[in-house]
Write a protein that holds these residues in place. Structure first.
Motif, PDB file in Angstrom:
ATOM      1  N   ILE A   1      -9.363 -11.410  58.823  1.00 12.98           N
ATOM      2  CA  ILE A   1     -10.648 -12.072  59.077  1.00 12.98           C
ATOM      3  C   ILE A   1     -11.810 -11.127  58.789  1.00 12.98           C
ATOM      4  N   VAL A   2     -11.702  -9.882  59.253  1.00 13.87           N
ATOM      5  CA  VAL A   2     -12.772  -8.908  59.035  1.00 13.87           C
ATOM      6  C   VAL A   2     -13.007  -8.673  57.545  1.00 13.87           C
ATOM      7  N   VAL A   3     -11.909  -8.508  56.799  1.00 12.03           N
ATOM      8  CA  VAL A   3     -12.022  -8.251  55.364  1.00 12.03           C
ATOM      9  C   VAL A   3     -12.687  -9.428  54.654  1.00 12.03           C
ATOM     10  N   LEU A   4     -12.289 -10.655  54.990  1.00 10.33           N
ATOM     11  CA  LEU A   4     -12.871 -11.829  54.340  1.00 10.33           C
ATOM     12  C   LEU A   4     -14.361 -11.955  54.655  1.00 10.33           C
TER      13      LEU A   4
ATOM     14  N   SER B   1      -5.624  -7.217  39.956  1.00  6.73           N
ATOM     15  CA  SER B   1      -4.259  -6.913  40.379  1.00  6.73           C
ATOM     16  C   SER B   1      -4.133  -5.525  41.024  1.00  6.73           C
ATOM     17  N   ALA B   2      -4.847  -4.517  40.512  1.00  5.12           N
ATOM     18  CA  ALA B   2      -4.727  -3.171  41.076  1.00  5.12           C
ATOM     19  C   ALA B   2      -5.255  -3.138  42.513  1.00  5.12           C
ATOM     20  N   ARG B   3      -6.375  -3.810  42.758  1.00  3.75           N
ATOM     21  CA  ARG B   3      -6.914  -3.864  44.112  1.00  3.75           C
ATOM     22  C   ARG B   3      -5.994  -4.660  45.035  1.00  3.75           C
ATOM     23  N   LEU B   4      -5.357  -5.671  44.491  1.00 13.42           N
ATOM     24  CA  LEU B   4      -4.420  -6.449  45.301  1.00 13.42           C
ATOM     25  C   LEU B   4      -3.255  -5.590  45.757  1.00 13.42           C
ATOM     26  N   MET B   5      -2.748  -4.748  44.862  1.00 12.32           N
ATOM     27  CA  MET B   5      -1.645  -3.856  45.219  1.00 12.32           C
ATOM     28  C   MET B   5      -2.075  -2.918  46.347  1.00 12.32           C
TER      29      MET B   5
ATOM     30  N   ILE C   1      -2.953 -14.899  50.420  1.00  9.44           N
ATOM     31  CA  ILE C   1      -4.110 -15.608  49.866  1.00  9.44           C
ATOM     32  C   ILE C   1      -5.388 -14.811  50.104  1.00  9.44           C
ATOM     33  N   ALA C   2      -5.511 -14.270  51.310  1.00 10.69           N
ATOM     34  CA  ALA C   2      -6.692 -13.455  51.623  1.00 10.69           C
ATOM     35  C   ALA C   2      -6.740 -12.202  50.762  1.00 10.69           C
ATOM     36  N   LEU C   3      -5.577 -11.671  50.419  1.00 11.89           N
ATOM     37  CA  LEU C   3      -5.523 -10.472  49.589  1.00 11.89           C
ATOM     38  C   LEU C   3      -6.157 -10.706  48.221  1.00 11.89           C
ATOM     39  N   VAL C   4      -5.985 -11.896  47.683  1.00 12.62           N
ATOM     40  CA  VAL C   4      -6.549 -12.205  46.366  1.00 12.62           C
ATOM     41  C   VAL C   4      -8.063 -12.119  46.417  1.00 12.62           C
TER      42      VAL C   4
END
Length: 306
Positions: free
Chosen positions: A279-282, A238-242, A228-231
């Motif tokens: 957490i850091v990324v979010l 989609s490319a960034r998610l990969m 979920i955080a990846l989205v």
């Protein structure tokens, strides 16, 4: 040293595979304006369903993935009924689905604890697998990893290049306008939620029948939340998610190789790294309001009443 780096990157690709499946499913779901926080629960039910059927009926891995997909879809159907048909709060429904999935998987899986399955052997693709450095990383994986590559290409193509992708985006941006144009908004959202459930179920079944392969209670271990955080990390692309899936997969694998590399780091800290990174990324992403506003589906999490 090069051998160790190659080994780390090769295992990173396998570790990221469930994140790719679950993340792509959640991405499609959120593109229609629905946020399903039940990914963890759907993955757990998909994991125990795939494992239990494989153990009982000696199914192939491909069949086990199909069983996991069906189990994930059934879980997603529960979420869709309450959040879409009954217009209840999506976040609350998702959290309840995760709790339900944890309890259901533990109940069903109590007779399968520590049982093992044969798993899958890597496929060495002729010629390509012999390429120095890249070959062992990308072309000596099991076929489910290659299925994740195909899934990414298909989702990217549908969202970026097709009329269906535009329709999903339109429903996510303004369901009222899509409804006024004659589109069945709830039907489209149902389909997206079921797709997300199927992908989460496949991710869970991959963990229990290929990646481990055995049943351990709560074996998903937070990967649903990371998906979920990846989205958000990918800003719904989609490319960034990969890319994000492989970054998080690398962080997960790092804790397994750190001791072998002689790093004097507490194992507890290494085990917490994937969640700390989440957490850091979010926090970093949420600070850039402009990027979020440009890419966030306008109706995300909002109830739609035809």
């Amino acid at each position: 040293m090069m051998i160790e780096i190659t080994a780390i990157l090769a295992t990173t690709v396998a570790a990221a595979t469930p994140l790719v499946f679950a993340g792509l499913g959640e991405l499609v779901t959120e593109r229609t304006g629905v946020i399903n926080l039940g990914v963890e629960g759907m993955m757990l039910v998909g994991a125990i369903a795939g494992f239990a059927f494989s153990a009982q009926f000696d199914l192939s891995v491909f069949s086990a993935l199909g069983v996991g997909a069906v189990a994930g879809m059934l879980m997603a159907l529960i979420f869709a009924f309450f959040s879409l048909s009954l217009s209840t709060n999506q976040s609350a429904c998702g959290l309840a689905l995760t709790i339900f999935g944890m309890g259901l998987s533990s109940f069903i899986g109590q007779n399968y604890v520590s049982q093992g399955l044969p798993g899958l052997n890597p496929i060495n693709i002729p010629v390509l697998s012999q390429i120095p450095f890249i070959g062992p990383i990308l072309f000596q994986q099991n076929y489910v990893v290659y299925l994740s590559f195909i899934a990414f290409v298909l989702v990217w193509w549908v969202l970026a290049k097709t009329r269906l992708g535009l329709l999903l985006k339109a429903v996510g941006e303004s369901p009222e306008s899509a409804h006024a144009m004659g589109y069945n908004v709830l039907g489209i959202r149902y389909a997206a939620v079921l797709f997300g459930g199927a992908m989460a179920g496949i991710a869970g079944a991959f963990l229990s029948t290929v990646y481990t392969p055995m049943w351990i209670e709560n074996m998903v271990a937070g990967r649903g939340w990371i998906a979920i955080a990846l989205v958000v990390f990918a800003t719904w692309k989609s490319a960034r998610l990969m890319l994000g899936a492989y970054l998080f997969g690398g962080v997960t694998i790092l804790q397994l190789h750190a001791q072998a590399l002689g790093w004097n780091v507490p194992t507890e800290f290494l085990a917490a790294l994937p969640y700390l990174a989440t957490i850091v990324v979010l926090v970093v992403i949420s600070r850039d309001k402009k990027v979020l506003k440009m890419n966030l589906p306008a109706s995300l999490g909002k109830t739609f009443l035809p």
